[in-house]
Design a protein around this motif. Structure first.
Motif, short mmCIF file in Angstrom:
data_model
loop_
_atom_site.label_atom_id
_atom_site.label_comp_id
_atom_site.label_asym_id
_atom_site.label_seq_id
_atom_site.Cartn_x
_atom_site.Cartn_y
_atom_site.Cartn_z
N THR A 1 14.28 42.13 45.52
CA THR A 1 15.23 42.78 44.63
C THR A 1 15.17 42.14 43.25
OG1 THR A 1 17.03 41.29 45.15
CG2 THR A 1 16.77 43.22 46.58
N THR A 2 15.82 42.81 42.34
CA THR A 2 15.87 42.32 40.96
C THR A 2 16.60 40.99 40.88
OG1 THR A 2 15.97 44.63 40.24
CG2 THR A 2 16.55 42.97 38.62
N GLU A 3 17.65 40.85 41.69
CA GLU A 3 18.42 39.61 41.69
C GLU A 3 17.57 38.44 42.19
OE1 GLU A 3 22.20 38.00 44.10
OE2 GLU A 3 22.49 39.96 43.14
N GLU A 4 16.79 38.62 43.23
CA GLU A 4 15.90 37.56 43.76
C GLU A 4 14.83 37.21 42.73
OE1 GLU A 4 14.55 39.38 47.34
OE2 GLU A 4 16.13 38.46 48.54
N THR A 5 14.28 38.19 42.07
CA THR A 5 13.26 37.96 41.05
C THR A 5 13.85 37.15 39.90
OG1 THR A 5 12.25 40.10 41.61
CG2 THR A 5 11.59 39.08 39.55
N LEU A 6 15.07 37.49 39.52
CA LEU A 6 15.75 36.77 38.44
C LEU A 6 16.00 35.32 38.83
CD1 LEU A 6 16.94 37.00 35.62
CD2 LEU A 6 19.10 37.72 36.68
N ARG A 7 16.43 35.08 40.06
CA ARG A 7 16.66 33.70 40.54
C ARG A 7 15.36 32.90 40.54
NH1 ARG A 7 21.07 33.92 45.41
NH2 ARG A 7 22.74 34.73 44.12
N ILE A 8 14.27 33.52 40.96
CA ILE A 8 12.97 32.83 40.97
C ILE A 8 12.54 32.49 39.54
CG2 ILE A 8 10.51 33.13 41.47
CD1 ILE A 8 11.34 34.67 44.00
N LEU A 9 12.74 33.42 38.61
CA LEU A 9 12.38 33.17 37.20
C LEU A 9 13.22 32.04 36.61
CD1 LEU A 9 11.82 36.76 35.77
CD2 LEU A 9 10.13 34.95 36.10
N ILE A 10 14.51 32.01 36.95
CA ILE A 10 15.39 30.93 36.47
C ILE A 10 14.94 29.59 37.05
CG2 ILE A 10 17.74 30.02 36.57
CD1 ILE A 10 18.74 32.90 36.29
#
Length: 148
Positions: free
Chosen positions: A2-11
């Motif tokens: 999901t977009t939220e998981e991708t964002l957490r990985i990027l952070i």
């Protein structure tokens, strides 16, 4: 994913990159500090050994004694004053007779308004004069040679 998981990985990647860069900067700073400390230690060692030396060739009052090699620092006062870097016991020498300094890669001698003058290779000087190794310096009746 999901977009939220991708964002957490990027952070997380951004945070790890920041911490890595921080450690890299600290490592470079520590290395630079260590290099400066080693350079300062080498400078202190060179000062202990002397950048050059004056060998006494002639000394009527035997102070400094003939044959003595005097290690030089970057700034050397020469005269009859007991607080001079190089003490000369001679009635023809002034209390603050001359200054011998190492600037850049050259030695310079400057008369400090002495009564009888300072001589380099037999010539009286009236301004700062660059010296070469092997030159003779005469303070009063004391004759010395600049050596490595």
């Amino acid at each position: 994913m999901t977009t939220e998981e991708t964002l957490r990985i990027l952070i997380l990647v951004a945070q790890l990159t920041f911490v890595g860069l921080l450690y890299l900067v600290l490592f470079a700073f520590g290395r630079s500090l260590l290099r400066d400390l080693r350079s300062a230690e080498r400078a202190r060692e060179a000062a202990r050994q002397g950048i050059g030396r004056l060998t006494v060739l002639e000394s009527p009052e035997d102070e400094p004694p003939v044959g003595r090699a005097i290690a030089l620092g970057p700034i050397n006062s020469i005269g009859r004053n007991v607080n001079s870097t190089i003490f000369v016991e001679d009635d023809f020498a002034s209390a603050a007779h001359a200054m011998l300094t190492f600037r850049g890669r050259s030695w310079f001698v400057e008369d400090q308004g002495s009564t009888n003058g300072t001589y380099v290779n037999g010539h009286r000087i009236d301004r700062p004069v660059a010296l070469s190794y092997g030159d003779e310096l005469m303070i009063g009746r004391v004759r010395m040679r600049l050596e490595r």
